[in-house]
Design a protein around this motif. Structure first.
Motif, mmCIF file in Angstrom:
data_model
loop_
_atom_site.group_PDB
_atom_site.id
_atom_site.type_symbol
_atom_site.label_atom_id
_atom_site.label_comp_id
_atom_site.label_asym_id
_atom_site.label_seq_id
_atom_site.Cartn_x
_atom_site.Cartn_y
_atom_site.Cartn_z
ATOM 1 N N ILE A 118 0.868 -1.169 0.000
ATOM 2 C CA ILE A 118 0.000 0.000 0.000
ATOM 3 C C ILE A 118 0.911 1.227 0.000
ATOM 4 C CG2 ILE A 118 -1.731 1.301 1.294
ATOM 5 C CD1 ILE A 118 -2.629 -1.398 2.502
ATOM 6 N N LYS A 119 0.721 2.108 -0.959
ATOM 7 C CA LYS A 119 1.559 3.306 -1.057
ATOM 8 C C LYS A 119 0.874 4.472 -0.343
ATOM 9 C CE LYS A 119 3.864 1.965 -5.276
ATOM 10 N NZ LYS A 119 4.281 2.337 -6.618
ATOM 11 N N THR A 120 1.661 5.169 0.465
ATOM 12 C CA THR A 120 1.159 6.342 1.174
ATOM 13 C C THR A 120 2.148 7.486 1.016
ATOM 14 O OG1 THR A 120 2.191 5.736 3.280
ATOM 15 C CG2 THR A 120 -0.039 4.932 2.902
ATOM 16 N N SER A 121 1.657 8.678 1.214
ATOM 17 C CA SER A 121 2.478 9.864 1.117
ATOM 18 C C SER A 121 2.086 10.804 2.242
ATOM 19 C CB SER A 121 2.232 10.524 -0.245
ATOM 20 O OG SER A 121 3.252 11.404 -0.575
ATOM 21 N N TRP A 122 3.077 11.392 2.910
ATOM 22 C CA TRP A 122 2.832 12.235 4.086
ATOM 23 C C TRP A 122 3.617 13.522 3.964
ATOM 24 C CZ3 TRP A 122 -0.832 10.152 7.092
ATOM 25 C CH2 TRP A 122 -1.031 8.775 6.992
ATOM 26 N N LEU A 123 3.129 14.571 4.621
ATOM 27 C CA LEU A 123 3.827 15.846 4.619
ATOM 28 C C LEU A 123 4.069 16.301 6.051
ATOM 29 C CD1 LEU A 123 4.905 18.295 2.999
ATOM 30 C CD2 LEU A 123 2.637 19.325 3.297
ATOM 31 N N ILE A 124 5.335 16.619 6.340
ATOM 32 C CA ILE A 124 5.699 17.261 7.604
ATOM 33 C C ILE A 124 5.754 18.758 7.322
ATOM 34 C CG2 ILE A 124 7.532 17.631 9.282
ATOM 35 C CD1 ILE A 124 8.433 14.777 8.834
ATOM 36 N N ILE A 125 4.869 19.491 7.964
ATOM 37 C CA ILE A 125 4.912 20.949 7.912
ATOM 38 C C ILE A 125 5.530 21.377 9.230
ATOM 39 C CG2 ILE A 125 3.569 23.072 7.786
ATOM 40 C CD1 ILE A 125 1.429 21.432 6.254
ATOM 41 N N TRP B 135 -2.194 10.389 3.160
ATOM 42 C CA TRP B 135 -2.840 9.088 3.289
ATOM 43 C C TRP B 135 -2.474 8.214 2.102
ATOM 44 C CZ3 TRP B 135 -4.096 6.977 7.517
ATOM 45 C CH2 TRP B 135 -4.971 5.906 7.600
ATOM 46 N N HIS B 136 -3.373 7.333 1.662
ATOM 47 C CA HIS B 136 -3.105 6.375 0.586
ATOM 48 C C HIS B 136 -3.182 7.026 -0.793
ATOM 49 C CE1 HIS B 136 -4.929 3.690 3.760
ATOM 50 N NE2 HIS B 136 -3.716 3.225 3.618
ATOM 51 N N LEU B 137 -2.362 6.521 -1.702
ATOM 52 C CA LEU B 137 -2.381 6.988 -3.085
ATOM 53 C C LEU B 137 -3.434 6.241 -3.879
ATOM 54 C CD1 LEU B 137 0.626 7.693 -2.186
ATOM 55 C CD2 LEU B 137 1.202 7.343 -4.575
ATOM 56 N N ASP B 138 -3.977 6.925 -4.883
ATOM 57 C CA ASP B 138 -4.764 6.236 -5.893
ATOM 58 C C ASP B 138 -3.761 5.588 -6.848
ATOM 59 O OD1 ASP B 138 -7.259 6.963 -4.887
ATOM 60 O OD2 ASP B 138 -7.252 8.861 -5.984
ATOM 61 N N GLU B 139 -4.149 4.482 -7.461
ATOM 62 C CA GLU B 139 -3.210 3.702 -8.276
ATOM 63 C C GLU B 139 -2.580 4.499 -9.414
ATOM 64 O OE1 GLU B 139 -4.789 -0.006 -9.648
ATOM 65 O OE2 GLU B 139 -5.515 -0.541 -7.657
ATOM 66 N N TRP B 140 -3.287 5.443 -9.971
ATOM 67 C CA TRP B 140 -2.811 6.168 -11.142
ATOM 68 C C TRP B 140 -1.913 7.355 -10.800
ATOM 69 C CZ3 TRP B 140 -4.543 11.157 -10.946
ATOM 70 C CH2 TRP B 140 -5.641 11.399 -10.135
ATOM 71 N N GLU B 141 -1.753 7.682 -9.523
ATOM 72 C CA GLU B 141 -1.006 8.869 -9.128
ATOM 73 C C GLU B 141 0.419 8.548 -8.687
ATOM 74 O OE1 GLU B 141 -3.984 11.982 -7.117
ATOM 75 O OE2 GLU B 141 -3.974 10.026 -6.133
ATOM 76 N N THR B 142 1.315 9.517 -8.910
ATOM 77 C CA THR B 142 2.647 9.429 -8.331
ATOM 78 C C THR B 142 2.542 9.910 -6.883
ATOM 79 O OG1 THR B 142 3.293 11.701 -8.888
ATOM 80 C CG2 THR B 142 3.706 9.988 -10.560
ATOM 81 N N PHE B 143 3.584 9.670 -6.102
ATOM 82 C CA PHE B 143 3.604 10.153 -4.724
ATOM 83 C C PHE B 143 3.394 11.668 -4.684
ATOM 84 C CE2 PHE B 143 5.965 6.165 -4.085
ATOM 85 C CZ PHE B 143 5.355 5.684 -2.932
ATOM 86 N N GLU B 144 4.057 12.378 -5.590
ATOM 87 C CA GLU B 144 4.010 13.834 -5.597
ATOM 88 C C GLU B 144 2.648 14.353 -6.049
ATOM 89 O OE1 GLU B 144 6.423 12.019 -7.068
ATOM 90 O OE2 GLU B 144 8.112 12.425 -5.746
ATOM 91 N N GLN B 145 2.069 13.757 -7.094
ATOM 92 C CA GLN B 145 0.738 14.177 -7.551
ATOM 93 C C GLN B 145 -0.284 14.006 -6.436
ATOM 94 O OE1 GLN B 145 0.445 11.468 -10.859
ATOM 95 N NE2 GLN B 145 0.784 13.094 -12.359
ATOM 96 N N TRP B 146 -0.204 12.874 -5.783
ATOM 97 C CA TRP B 146 -1.159 12.599 -4.728
ATOM 98 C C TRP B 146 -0.979 13.578 -3.573
ATOM 99 C CZ3 TRP B 146 -1.050 11.752 0.357
ATOM 100 C CH2 TRP B 146 -2.263 11.399 0.924
ATOM 101 N N LEU B 147 0.263 13.816 -3.168
ATOM 102 C CA LEU B 147 0.520 14.721 -2.054
ATOM 103 C C LEU B 147 -0.027 16.111 -2.348
ATOM 104 C CD1 LEU B 147 1.953 15.015 0.731
ATOM 105 C CD2 LEU B 147 3.883 15.936 -0.552
ATOM 106 N N GLU C 68 4.477 1.356 1.854
ATOM 107 C CA GLU C 68 5.599 2.113 1.314
ATOM 108 C C GLU C 68 5.217 3.582 1.421
ATOM 109 O OE1 GLU C 68 7.871 2.901 -2.935
ATOM 110 O OE2 GLU C 68 6.386 1.306 -2.790
ATOM 111 N N SER C 69 5.940 4.329 2.248
ATOM 112 C CA SER C 69 5.579 5.719 2.520
ATOM 113 C C SER C 69 6.688 6.666 2.096
ATOM 114 C CB SER C 69 5.303 5.918 4.012
ATOM 115 O OG SER C 69 4.271 5.074 4.450
ATOM 116 N N ASN C 70 6.317 7.672 1.322
ATOM 117 C CA ASN C 70 7.212 8.785 1.043
ATOM 118 C C ASN C 70 6.805 9.905 1.984
ATOM 119 O OD1 ASN C 70 8.360 7.357 -1.028
ATOM 120 N ND2 ASN C 70 8.051 8.926 -2.569
ATOM 121 N N VAL C 71 7.762 10.421 2.737
ATOM 122 C CA VAL C 71 7.494 11.504 3.679
ATOM 123 C C VAL C 71 8.215 12.746 3.171
ATOM 124 C CG1 VAL C 71 7.624 12.283 6.070
ATOM 125 C CG2 VAL C 71 7.327 9.839 5.576
ATOM 126 N N TYR C 72 7.454 13.785 2.939
ATOM 127 C CA TYR C 72 7.985 15.043 2.435
ATOM 128 C C TYR C 72 7.976 16.066 3.564
ATOM 129 C CZ TYR C 72 7.250 12.805 -2.040
ATOM 130 O OH TYR C 72 7.303 11.934 -3.089
#
Length: 142
Positions: free
Chosen positions: A5-12, A39-51, A85-89
């Motif tokens: 499951i792909k996720t993407s998070w942002l630290i502000i 949270w979770h990505l949609d299948e068609w999105e990159t980590f950055e698009q989703w974020l 799998e999480s990308n944290v920005y």
């Protein structure tokens, strides 16, 4: 078969090294009372698009200035044979917590890293907060 499951998070974060977290008490199941934005990505999105889309939905911000902080691969605690799998920005801000327009969840608040370690939240924010604290307190940090 292993599922990812792909996720993407942002630290502000602010000049004090505090991290903005959303209050999720109204939807909290067990320990998700506070969390990073994302949270979770949609299948068609990159980590950055989703974020960028998710931050627009949650905070109304057109996210442009951010950078990858870390990537985390960990077992899912709820689903057998599944990993996250999480990308944290990260993105620095000079805004006060009251200046954010929270469009999803209840409100947001800045926390010191030590306070995050004592919050009711998933393990990922605590793990990432520890790494962020080491990073931001590194003398070589720009």
């Amino acid at each position: 078969m292993t599922n990812i499951i792909k996720t993407s998070w942002l630290i502000i974060y602010n000049d004090k090294g505090q991290i903005l977290m959303q209050n999720r008490e109204s939807i909290s199941k067990k320990w998700e009372q506070r969390g990073f934005f994302g949270w979770h990505l949609d299948e068609w999105e990159t980590f950055e698009q989703w974020l960028e889309r998710e931050i627009k939905e949650e905070l109304g911000i057109d996210l442009q200035d951010y950078e990858l902080f870390c990537k985390v691969l960990r077992p899912d605690s709820h689903i057998k044979w599944t990993f996250r799998e999480s990308n944290v920005y990260m993105r620095k801000t000079d805004m006060e917590e009251t200046q954010f327009t929270v469009l999803e969840w209840d409100y947001c608040k800045f926390f010191d890293v030590q306070d995050i370690l004592n919050l009711n939240t998933f393990p990922l924010p605590k793990h990432v907060a520890r790494m962020f604290d080491e990073y931001i307190n590194n003398p070589n940090y720009k």
